[in-house]
Design an enzyme around this catalytic site. Structure first.
Site, PDB file in Angstrom:
ATOM      1  N   ASP A  28      61.152   6.293  67.350  1.00  0.00           N
ATOM      2  CA  ASP A  28      61.529   6.491  68.764  1.00  0.00           C
ATOM      3  C   ASP A  28      61.423   8.028  69.035  1.00  0.00           C
ATOM      4  OD1 ASP A  28      62.254   3.776  68.505  1.00  0.00           O
ATOM      5  OD2 ASP A  28      64.275   3.914  68.573  1.00  0.00           O
ATOM      6  N   VAL A  30      59.505  10.128  68.143  1.00  0.00           N
ATOM      7  CA  VAL A  30      57.985  10.679  68.415  1.00  0.00           C
ATOM      8  C   VAL A  30      57.432  10.119  69.780  1.00  0.00           C
ATOM      9  CG1 VAL A  30      55.574  10.069  67.508  1.00  0.00           C
ATOM     10  CG2 VAL A  30      57.436  10.756  65.998  1.00  0.00           C
ATOM     11  N   THR A  31      57.944   8.765  70.360  1.00  0.00           N
ATOM     12  CA  THR A  31      57.553   8.271  71.511  1.00  0.00           C
ATOM     13  C   THR A  31      58.039   8.856  72.560  1.00  0.00           C
ATOM     14  OG1 THR A  31      57.811   5.831  70.541  1.00  0.00           O
ATOM     15  CG2 THR A  31      57.879   6.088  72.857  1.00  0.00           C
ATOM     16  N   ASP A  65      51.374   7.803  70.967  1.00  0.00           N
ATOM     17  CA  ASP A  65      51.525   6.488  71.383  1.00  0.00           C
ATOM     18  C   ASP A  65      50.992   5.555  70.371  1.00  0.00           C
ATOM     19  OD1 ASP A  65      52.643   4.677  73.226  1.00  0.00           O
ATOM     20  OD2 ASP A  65      50.428   4.130  73.964  1.00  0.00           O
ATOM     21  N   ASP A  68      53.479   6.817  66.675  1.00  0.00           N
ATOM     22  CA  ASP A  68      54.707   6.209  66.681  1.00  0.00           C
ATOM     23  C   ASP A  68      54.693   4.664  66.132  1.00  0.00           C
ATOM     24  OD1 ASP A  68      53.994   4.803  69.036  1.00  0.00           O
ATOM     25  OD2 ASP A  68      55.170   5.324  70.180  1.00  0.00           O
ATOM     26  N   GLY A  69      53.696   3.758  66.518  1.00  0.00           N
ATOM     27  CA  GLY A  69      53.401   2.562  65.899  1.00  0.00           C
ATOM     28  C   GLY A  69      53.114   2.572  64.518  1.00  0.00           C
ATOM     29  N   ARG A  73      55.296   0.522  61.678  1.00  0.00           N
ATOM     30  CA  ARG A  73      54.759  -0.142  60.555  1.00  0.00           C
ATOM     31  C   ARG A  73      55.076   0.278  59.243  1.00  0.00           C
ATOM     32  NH1 ARG A  73      50.924  -0.758  64.841  1.00  0.00           N
ATOM     33  NH2 ARG A  73      49.877   0.851  64.175  1.00  0.00           N
ATOM     34  N   ASP A  86      58.577   1.899  73.946  1.00  0.00           N
ATOM     35  CA  ASP A  86      57.184   2.401  74.198  1.00  0.00           C
ATOM     36  C   ASP A  86      56.766   1.896  75.758  1.00  0.00           C
ATOM     37  OD1 ASP A  86      54.943   3.487  72.989  1.00  0.00           O
ATOM     38  OD2 ASP A  86      54.072   1.666  73.330  1.00  0.00           O
ATOM     39  N   ASP A  90      56.067   4.393  78.770  1.00  0.00           N
ATOM     40  CA  ASP A  90      54.380   4.290  79.307  1.00  0.00           C
ATOM     41  C   ASP A  90      54.518   4.478  80.861  1.00  0.00           C
ATOM     42  OD1 ASP A  90      53.153   4.255  76.742  1.00  0.00           O
ATOM     43  OD2 ASP A  90      52.852   2.169  76.794  1.00  0.00           O
TER      44      ASP A  90
END
Length: 204
Positions: A28, A30-31, A65, A68-69, A73, A86, A90
């Protein structure tokens, strides 16, 4: 187009994602950093006419973007909150980019470019809304030819090359075409949802 690029970048950024998790950073955070950085590149550079520099800054932070994903994971924390955050952020980043381009064109006294940028700003918000609203009433609206990632990539490429000296008419044309494609996508999704509702016998 961008989906394949995201898959490749996710693999490349995996070691960086693991390192950032070891530092104690959350996906979060990092997002949020990525969104703020992209907005700063747009409003702090592109709006002032520093098109190439702004494009490079935004491109760097767009990688967050993907990062962060990948972090989510690896940490096993992927879930609805991360996807929601996210998606919402965006919209902030995209809005800042097209608003910055509109400001740039106004300063250049390029009215068509300013209108095209504003059209991209508005229609770029309507396209995801049609999908979200459709899903909220139990239908789907994933059709269309102007996905968010592709619009962003094309806009950044056009902005960057104009920043390198290519005539700004290229960017004006690109934005006008993207606005048109976004309009077509929004209408396509509306028709798609209407047909689903009609087929289900739920038309009001």
């Amino acid at each position: 187009m961008l989906k394949h690029l995201r898959t490749i970048m996710a693999g490349v950024l995996k070691p960086i994602a693991a390192f950032m998790l070891r530092l104690g950073l959350s996906p979060d955070v990092v997002t949020i950093i990525g969104t703020l950085g992209a907005m700063a590149g747009s409003l702090g550079l592109i709006a002032r006419g520093e098109l190439f520099a702004g494009t490079m800054v935004i491109t760097f932070f767009v990688l967050f973007d993907v990062l962060d994903g990948t972090m989510a994971r690896l940490a096993g924390t992927s879930g609805p909150w991360g996807a929601f955050l996210d998606s919402v952020l965006d919209r902030f980043a995209d809005g800042a980019l097209f608003a910055a381009l509109a400001i740039y064109f106004v300063a250049q006294q390029e009215q068509v470019g300013a209108v095209a940028a504003l059209a991209c700003l508005v229609l770029g918000s309507i396209v995801p809304y049609t999908r979200a609203k459709a899903e909220s009433i139990g239908f789907s609206a994933t059709v269309g030819i102007a996905e968010r990632g592709d619009r962003l990539l094309i806009t950044l490429v056009a902005t960057g090359i104009v920043g390198l000296g290519v005539n700004q008419i290229v960017l004006v044309v690109v934005l006008a075409v993207l606005a048109l494609l976004s309009l077509i996508t929004a209408v396509h999704r509306m028709v798609h949802v209407y047909r689903q509702i009609h087929a289900a016998g739920a038309q009001s």
